[in-house]
Structures are given as structure tokens and as C-alpha cells.
Enzyme design. Structure first.
Site, PDB file in Angstrom:
ATOM      1  N   LYS A 296       0.832  -1.221   0.000  1.00 23.46           N
ATOM      2  CA  LYS A 296       0.000   0.000   0.000  1.00 23.46           C
ATOM      3  C   LYS A 296       0.857   1.258   0.000  1.00 23.46           C
ATOM      4  CE  LYS A 296      -3.924  -2.226   2.304  1.00 23.46           C
ATOM      5  NZ  LYS A 296      -3.276  -3.504   2.680  1.00 23.46           N
TER       6      LYS A 296
HETATM    7  O1  LIG Z   1      -4.845  -4.281   0.052  1.00 21.38           O
HETATM    8  C1  LIG Z   1      -5.254  -5.192   0.801  1.00 21.38           C
HETATM    9  O2  LIG Z   1      -4.885  -6.338   0.657  1.00 21.38           O
HETATM   10  C2  LIG Z   1      -6.309  -4.863   1.771  1.00 21.38           C
HETATM   11  C3  LIG Z   1      -7.159  -3.834   1.430  1.00 21.38           C
HETATM   12  C4  LIG Z   1      -8.326  -3.628   2.164  1.00 21.38           C
HETATM   13  O3  LIG Z   1      -9.150  -2.791   1.841  1.00 21.38           O
HETATM   14  N1  LIG Z   1      -8.563  -4.410   3.235  1.00 21.38           N
HETATM   15  C5  LIG Z   1      -7.711  -5.408   3.629  1.00 21.38           C
HETATM   16  O4  LIG Z   1      -8.028  -6.128   4.600  1.00 21.38           O
HETATM   17  N2  LIG Z   1      -6.539  -5.594   2.937  1.00 21.38           N
HETATM   18  C6  LIG Z   1      -5.547  -6.605   3.391  1.00 21.38           C
HETATM   19  O5  LIG Z   1      -6.127  -7.896   3.211  1.00 21.38           O
HETATM   20  C7  LIG Z   1      -5.787  -8.766   4.288  1.00 21.38           C
HETATM   21  C8  LIG Z   1      -7.059  -9.194   4.993  1.00 21.38           C
HETATM   22  O6  LIG Z   1      -6.767 -10.159   5.965  1.00 21.38           O
HETATM   23  P1  LIG Z   1      -7.906 -11.035   6.683  1.00 21.38           P
HETATM   24  O7  LIG Z   1      -8.910 -10.067   7.205  1.00 21.38           O
HETATM   25  O8  LIG Z   1      -7.151 -11.745   7.758  1.00 21.38           O
HETATM   26  O9  LIG Z   1      -8.476 -11.964   5.648  1.00 21.38           O
HETATM   27  C9  LIG Z   1      -4.815  -7.982   5.174  1.00 21.38           C
HETATM   28  O10 LIG Z   1      -3.499  -8.287   4.727  1.00 21.38           O
HETATM   29  C10 LIG Z   1      -5.139  -6.537   4.857  1.00 21.38           C
HETATM   30  O11 LIG Z   1      -4.000  -5.701   5.027  1.00 21.38           O
END
Ligand SMILES: O=C(O)c1cc(=O)[nH]c(=O)n1[C@@H]1O[C@H](COP(=O)(O)O)[C@@H](O)[C@H]1O
Length: 273
Positions: free
Chosen positions: A95
Site C-alpha cells: 500500500k
Molecule cells: O490491500 C489489501 O490487501 C487490503 C485492502 C483492504 O481494503 N482491506 C484489507 O483487509 N486488505 C488486506 O487484506 C488482508 C485481509 O486479511 P484477513 O482479514 O485476515 O483476511 C490484510 O493483509 C489486509 O491488510
């Protein structure tokens, strides 16, 4: 092969829209990895081996490595992925967002140091903060649009010329920034209506869609809202729900991760049409 073609091939080869997120939280790792200087590498590569035939991409989140000074283990995980699963796209979730000269260093970090096929970036600083990534014409640039977190609404929902800001980002990327066809957007699974809006604006552009699993996003609504006409178009990410899937002490973490990855892949496929 460029990022978009590689992703497309992985969707087909593994019949999967599932992106397995690699977010290794030391406190949650099985005990055998916690005092091992190579524990993060061992944990992540076991997860990769257990899920590689079920995933369309892997997405390490850099903060989980950098916070522990474990960048060398991240490098080794990326090398492992490239050597053993060269057909599966590697997305570095960083990001990033900064002025062009600094962005150039971030691009080198993602594409050169880690060998990522794509990197997540923040559009807030505008076109010249994104251009250095575009110079790597075979690699992907995945731009935050409508993020999965509730606070994303603070700015992304601001009305600008009668439309929410996230829709302007989607249009700007689709109509201007994506001149080389290497862009994708991040849209959270927690906001299926906005996902449908973005899909309508960007045509077949791939979307990285985090927010199922631990964040509670609905798989059926996500797939219905975000799929392209051919039933693909998304990398639907799940991290914690797969990484920490064991239900009881002693259960094999990699087998548990595989079970949840398989269930998730199949649940997604049920709705692809
Ligand atoms: O860019 C991302 O991957 C991301 C964007 C977003 O809007 N929301 C989001 O949760 N993420 C990433 O996606 C992953 C979600 O993880 P879980 O919630 O454990 O499935 C994490 O690594 C967050 O940093």
C-alpha cells in the site's frame, strides 16, 4: 508473461479466484515456529505448499515481516514461490504512496528485491506517484479504491461532483492510468454494492477483493457483485481464516489451512455461474 495474463492463467489452471494472504502474526503461529529464527519462512512455505493448487495468487502483507525485521524471510518466501510455483502470481501488499523519486525506490523494492508480480499502492498522491510502478510494464499495479474497513468511508465516500470519491478513483484508473493494461483495483468484500458499482465502471479490470473470512464479507454477494461476464475477474483474499484455521490444539495447521482454503475456493466457485 505479464501480470494480467499470469493471473488469468492461474484462474483457469486452479479453477480458483482465491488469493491466499500471508500475514504471519508471531503470537498466532504454532509454538514450534515461535522461537525459530526461520519460523516465519517455515510457516509460510508450509501454508503455500498446502494451498498452492487452490489459489489464484499469494499476497504477503509486508508489515507482518517488517515489524519483526523479517524481510530476509520474506525475500526467501518470495524466492520459494517463484521457484516452486512460478505460474501463481505473487502480490506484495505494501500500500505504498509517495512522490515519484521515492515511489521509484518502492517499485524497485517490490518488483526487484521481492520479485513481486504486482504491488498494492495508494492513489492519494496522484498520477506522478503511480508512474514509477507503471515503468515496470510487465508487472501489476493494484490501486486502493474502496477499502474493506469501515473508516474507508471517511474519505472514499466524500461526494465530489455528485459521485463518491472511490468512483472517481475507479474511473481515473480505468480511463487514464491503465494505458498499459497493467492496473487492478482493491475493493472490499465487505461492500458488495460498491463492488458492483466499481465493476460497472471498470469493465473486466481485475479486482483484489479482501474482506471475506475474518472480516465477515459475504462470499455469495461478493461473487455476484464483482465477477466479470466469464465468471472471473477477482482475487478474493482471505488471510487469517486460512492461516490460523486450526480448531483444536494439536491439529495440523497446514491441513487445517488446506481444508479452509478448499471450502473457500469451492464456496466462491458455487456462485461464479
Ligand atoms: O490491500 C489489501 O490487501 C487490503 C485492502 C483492504 O481494503 N482491506 C484489507 O483487509 N486488505 C488486506 O487484506 C488482508 C485481509 O486479511 P484477513 O482479514 O485476515 O483476511 C490484510 O493483509 C489486509 O491488510
Amino acid at each position: 508473461m505479464n501480470f494480467i495474463n499470469k493471473l488469468s492463467a492461474a484462474w483457469t489452471a486452479n479453477d480458483s479466484l482465491l488469493c491466499v494472504g500471508l500475514d504471519p502474526d508471531m503470537a498466532k503461529l504454532p509454538p514450534q515456529f515461535q522461537n525459530d529464527p526461520d519460523g516465519i519462512f517455515k510457516f509460510c512455505t508450509e501454508i503455500i505448499d498446502a494451498t498452492a493448487d487452490l489459489a489464484c495468487s499469494f499476497k504477503p502483507q509486508i508489515a507482518y515481516f517488517a515489524a519483526l525485521g523479517a524481510e530476509r524471510q520474506l525475500e526467501n518466501i518470495c524466492s520459494y514461490l517463484r521457484a516452486n510455483y512460478p505460474h501463481i502470481p505473487l502480490i506484495l501488499d505494501a500500500k505504498r504512496g509517495d512522490i515519484g523519486a521515492t515511489a521509484r525506490q518502492y517499485a524497485r523494492e517490490a518488483y526487484d528485491r521481492y520479485g513481486a508480480d504486482a504491488v498494492t499502492v495508494n492513489p492519494y498522491m496522484g498520477s506522478d506517484s503511480i508512474e514509477p510502478y507503471m515503468e515496470w510494464s510487465e508487472r501489476g499495479v493494484i490501486i486502493l479504491c474502496r477499502t474493506s474497513n469501515a473508516g474507508g468511508s471517511d474519505l472514499q465516500f466524500l461526494q465530489v461532483d455528485g459521485k463518491p470519491l472511490y468512483q472517481h478513483v475507479a474511473r481515473l484508473v480505468a480511463q487514464k492510468w491503465n494505458s498499459n493494461g497493467q492496473c487492478a483495483l482493491v475493493v472490499g468484500a465487505t461492500y458488495p454494492e460498491e463492488l458492483a458499482q466499481v465493476r460497472a465502471i471498470v469493465g473486466d479490470m481485475p479486482l483484489l477483493v479482501p474482506g471475506i473470512g475474518a472480516q465477515g464479507g459475504d462470499i455469495a454477494a461478493t461473487v455476484a457483485s464483482g465477477k466479470t461476464a466469464d465468471g472471473s475477474g477477482m482475487m478474493i483474499n482471505s488471510s487469517r481464516a486460512i492461516l490460523y484455521a486450526t480448531r483444536q490444539p494439536g491439529e495440523d495447521f497446514a491441513a487445517a489451512a488446506r481444508r479452509v482454503a478448499l471450502e473457500t475456493r469451492d464456496a466462491i466457485n458455487l456462485h461464479r455461474g
